[in-house]
Design a protein around this motif. Sequence first.
Motif, PDB file in Angstrom:
ATOM      1  N   UNK A 107      15.749   5.281  11.143  1.00 21.13           N
ATOM      2  CA  UNK A 107      14.972   4.682  12.225  1.00 21.13           C
ATOM      3  C   UNK A 107      14.603   3.242  11.882  1.00 21.13           C
ATOM      4  N   UNK A 108      13.862   2.605  12.770  1.00 15.59           N
ATOM      5  CA  UNK A 108      13.515   1.196  12.586  1.00 15.59           C
ATOM      6  C   UNK A 108      12.688   0.976  11.330  1.00 15.59           C
ATOM      7  N   UNK A 109      11.832   1.954  10.984  1.00 11.53           N
ATOM      8  CA  UNK A 109      10.990   1.809   9.792  1.00 11.53           C
ATOM      9  C   UNK A 109      11.861   1.696   8.539  1.00 11.53           C
ATOM     10  N   UNK A 110      12.841   2.590   8.387  1.00 14.70           N
ATOM     11  CA  UNK A 110      13.716   2.565   7.225  1.00 14.70           C
ATOM     12  C   UNK A 110      14.625   1.338   7.239  1.00 14.70           C
ATOM     13  N   UNK A 111      15.156   1.010   8.402  1.00 16.44           N
ATOM     14  CA  UNK A 111      16.064  -0.123   8.484  1.00 16.44           C
ATOM     15  C   UNK A 111      15.343  -1.441   8.212  1.00 16.44           C
ATOM     16  N   UNK A 112      14.058  -1.531   8.590  1.00 17.89           N
ATOM     17  CA  UNK A 112      13.286  -2.716   8.239  1.00 17.89           C
ATOM     18  C   UNK A 112      13.133  -2.814   6.724  1.00 17.89           C
ATOM     19  N   UNK A 120       0.841  -1.195   0.000  1.00 19.53           N
ATOM     20  CA  UNK A 120       0.000   0.000   0.000  1.00 19.53           C
ATOM     21  C   UNK A 120       0.873   1.241   0.000  1.00 19.53           C
ATOM     22  N   UNK A 121       0.240   2.377  -0.261  1.00 20.69           N
ATOM     23  CA  UNK A 121       1.004   3.622  -0.374  1.00 20.69           C
ATOM     24  C   UNK A 121       1.703   3.973   0.929  1.00 20.69           C
ATOM     25  N   UNK A 122       1.015   3.827   2.069  1.00 17.95           N
ATOM     26  CA  UNK A 122       1.588   4.266   3.343  1.00 17.95           C
ATOM     27  C   UNK A 122       1.748   3.111   4.335  1.00 17.95           C
ATOM     28  N   UNK A 123       1.984   1.900   3.797  1.00 19.47           N
ATOM     29  CA  UNK A 123       2.258   0.760   4.657  1.00 19.47           C
ATOM     30  C   UNK A 123       3.747   0.596   4.877  1.00 19.47           C
ATOM     31  N   UNK A 124       4.224  -0.634   5.083  1.00 24.63           N
ATOM     32  CA  UNK A 124       5.670  -0.871   5.178  1.00 24.63           C
ATOM     33  C   UNK A 124       6.362  -0.329   3.937  1.00 24.63           C
ATOM     34  N   UNK A 125       7.555   0.190   4.108  1.00 27.57           N
ATOM     35  CA  UNK A 125       8.211   0.913   3.021  1.00 27.57           C
ATOM     36  C   UNK A 125       8.412   0.007   1.807  1.00 27.57           C
ATOM     37  N   UNK A 126       8.023   0.522   0.639  1.00 28.61           N
ATOM     38  CA  UNK A 126       8.191  -0.215  -0.600  1.00 28.61           C
ATOM     39  C   UNK A 126       9.519   0.118  -1.251  1.00 28.61           C
ATOM     40  N   UNK A 136       6.273   7.368   9.994  1.00 30.40           N
ATOM     41  CA  UNK A 136       7.588   7.032  10.528  1.00 30.40           C
ATOM     42  C   UNK A 136       8.707   7.261   9.523  1.00 30.40           C
ATOM     43  N   UNK A 137       8.392   7.952   8.438  1.00 28.81           N
ATOM     44  CA  UNK A 137       9.399   8.268   7.428  1.00 28.81           C
ATOM     45  C   UNK A 137       9.369   9.778   7.149  1.00 28.81           C
ATOM     46  N   UNK A 168      32.911 -11.005 -13.386  1.00 27.91           N
ATOM     47  CA  UNK A 168      31.855 -11.985 -13.105  1.00 27.91           C
ATOM     48  C   UNK A 168      30.886 -11.507 -12.036  1.00 27.91           C
ATOM     49  N   UNK A 169      30.899 -10.204 -11.774  1.00 30.27           N
ATOM     50  CA  UNK A 169      30.073  -9.636 -10.708  1.00 30.27           C
ATOM     51  C   UNK A 169      28.845  -8.948 -11.294  1.00 30.27           C
ATOM     52  N   UNK A 170      27.727  -9.020 -10.588  1.00 31.84           N
ATOM     53  CA  UNK A 170      26.523  -8.238 -10.897  1.00 31.84           C
ATOM     54  C   UNK A 170      26.114  -7.495  -9.628  1.00 31.84           C
ATOM     55  N   UNK A 171      25.443  -6.383  -9.799  1.00 37.09           N
ATOM     56  CA  UNK A 171      25.043  -5.583  -8.637  1.00 37.09           C
ATOM     57  C   UNK A 171      23.607  -5.120  -8.789  1.00 37.09           C
ATOM     58  N   UNK A 172      22.762  -5.487  -7.843  1.00 35.21           N
ATOM     59  CA  UNK A 172      21.372  -5.023  -7.813  1.00 35.21           C
ATOM     60  C   UNK A 172      21.227  -3.922  -6.780  1.00 35.21           C
ATOM     61  N   UNK A 173      20.198  -3.092  -6.944  1.00 35.80           N
ATOM     62  CA  UNK A 173      19.893  -2.049  -5.969  1.00 35.80           C
ATOM     63  C   UNK A 173      18.388  -2.023  -5.722  1.00 35.80           C
ATOM     64  N   UNK A 174      18.011  -1.489  -4.578  1.00 35.01           N
ATOM     65  CA  UNK A 174      16.605  -1.281  -4.245  1.00 35.01           C
ATOM     66  C   UNK A 174      16.437   0.152  -3.762  1.00 35.01           C
ATOM     67  N   UNK A 175      15.558   0.899  -4.435  1.00 38.88           N
ATOM     68  CA  UNK A 175      15.277   2.297  -4.071  1.00 38.88           C
ATOM     69  C   UNK A 175      14.103   2.308  -3.099  1.00 38.88           C
ATOM     70  N   UNK A 176      14.363   2.651  -1.834  1.00 38.84           N
ATOM     71  CA  UNK A 176      13.306   2.676  -0.827  1.00 38.84           C
ATOM     72  C   UNK A 176      12.438   3.919  -1.015  1.00 38.84           C
ATOM     73  N   UNK A 177      11.133   3.706  -1.044  1.00 36.40           N
ATOM     74  CA  UNK A 177      10.172   4.788  -1.326  1.00 36.40           C
ATOM     75  C   UNK A 177       9.837   5.498  -0.007  1.00 36.40           C
TER      76      UNK A 177
END
Length: 536
Positions: free
Chosen positions: A410-415, A335-341, A389-390, A374-383
């Motif tokens: 904070x815990x929200x972002x670190x989760x 959801x838009x304002x649930x756990x961080x996507x 809590x953000x 032989x390396x690949x690198x993925x990333x995740x952009x936290x919304x």
Amino acid sequence: MQDLSKLKIENIDDPWANAGDKWDVIDGARQTDDRTLEADVAIIGTGAGGAVSAEILSRRGLKVILIEAGRLRSSRDFNLNEGDAYRHLYQEGTLRATQDGAITILQGRTVGGTTVVNWTSSFRTPEETLNHWHRRFGVAGTGRADLDPFFQQMEQRLGVEPWAMPPNANNDVIKRGCEKLGWDWSVIPRNVRGCWNLGYCGMGCPTNAKQSMLVTTLPAAMDAGATLIHGARAQRLIHDGSRVSAVEVRPLDHDKRPTGAVITVKAPTVIAAGGGIQTPALLQRSEVPDPDDRVGKRTFLHVTSFAFGRYDEEMAPYYGAPQSLHSDQFTFAGGVDGPIGYKLEMMPLHPGLTAALMGGFGEEARRHIRELPNLAASIALLRDGFHEDSPGGTVSLRDNGEPQLDYPLNDYLLDGARRSLLTQVEMQFAAGARAVRPGHIRAPFYRSWAEAREGLETLPFKPLEVALGSAHVMGGCPLGDEKRGLVNSQGRYHHLDNLYVFDGSVFPTSLGVNPQLTIYGLSARNATVLADKLQG
């Protein structure tokens, strides 16, 4: 691995060749005497917002002066050398970070801004984000129906289309992993024309295929009579509490030190377009009216986690389009304002960047670079920014007037960081990795998904323990009504009649997608409205 720094690139039309002979270009390093200039519009910053605005306003017959702290460098200067690029084209030589050092921040510092060094990913703003802005912050006139015509305008202007070539092996990890796991994936639209597929977009495009502001809107604005002052910092806005009358500009020498001269730019309309850190800092140095103490607050980063995978086949993550595939499987999953996507993309790897991100000493560091092919690198952009809590970070000034960003984790972002790393590790193993290392200082290369899942659950997720970065700075001067924002939907600052903000600092939250096309489209709309107003 071929050394592309010796690649001969010839017969490239550089629009800035002999710029001083055909255009009005002022080099701050050569300014030793005070002077005063006048214009209809002064624009501070030459990145996505400032340059788009400059083209539109100049072509409407308005006299525009552009002010840029970075220096003018063009395709003749882009030699595919990491050291040169990081030193000359980035804020603080790529050493910019949050106040506690927990998040590194990549931002451009050159004529054309971050558009010169980004990886060309171009997405329209998600409807979920725009609807949230309307509901939560009272932002009006920025729905997709309002903005889509301007997105289309800028897509045509800048050659934005889904990447047509096959992805390099690094990006193919998303396709392979997501398909095996049943997750969403799509092709990324890129703002390129005639791309050579070199893979060095982050160091400035030597072929001018990347349709950055440096080769599109800025030359068009200069052709229409604009003036560019580069190597000169906008120190402060001169105002009386209700209107800005001028911009005080401090020219800088080649070592970024003030020359001692002052250029005063007088203009009845001023546009701040320095980005999510520099614009709030300018307003703070200027002591602009800010009755609710909002300037610099709610600054967002798309806090980014990353993971490395080792593969038996060659990945060559330094060649080919840096980003060509992505996954939105988890962007709004809660959801838009649930756990961080978070949005999944891939990251190009070159030796200097790889060494900095992977760390290690001696033989360990050498082994990392030997295994780079032989390396690949993925990333995740936290919304970030959608949940209570953000709240984001805060831009403030150091003693020397330069900005700093405090961004509590904070815990929200670190989760969100923990969940995003689990996702990336699972995806890379599904794509065929023989070992995967999540971005955490205590994490090894895990040999299986089961081992990694168990290991990640035992790691401490604290600032400076989990490795985080960002290339997207947003917010600090947010859109909204006067009760909740600093600028209205046309970009006018609520508390100064003739000050406008046309950059990513106006976003009330992060976006959930790479921000450049949102800045292009919103700035094109607002610059068009402003041109109508000034000429009417």
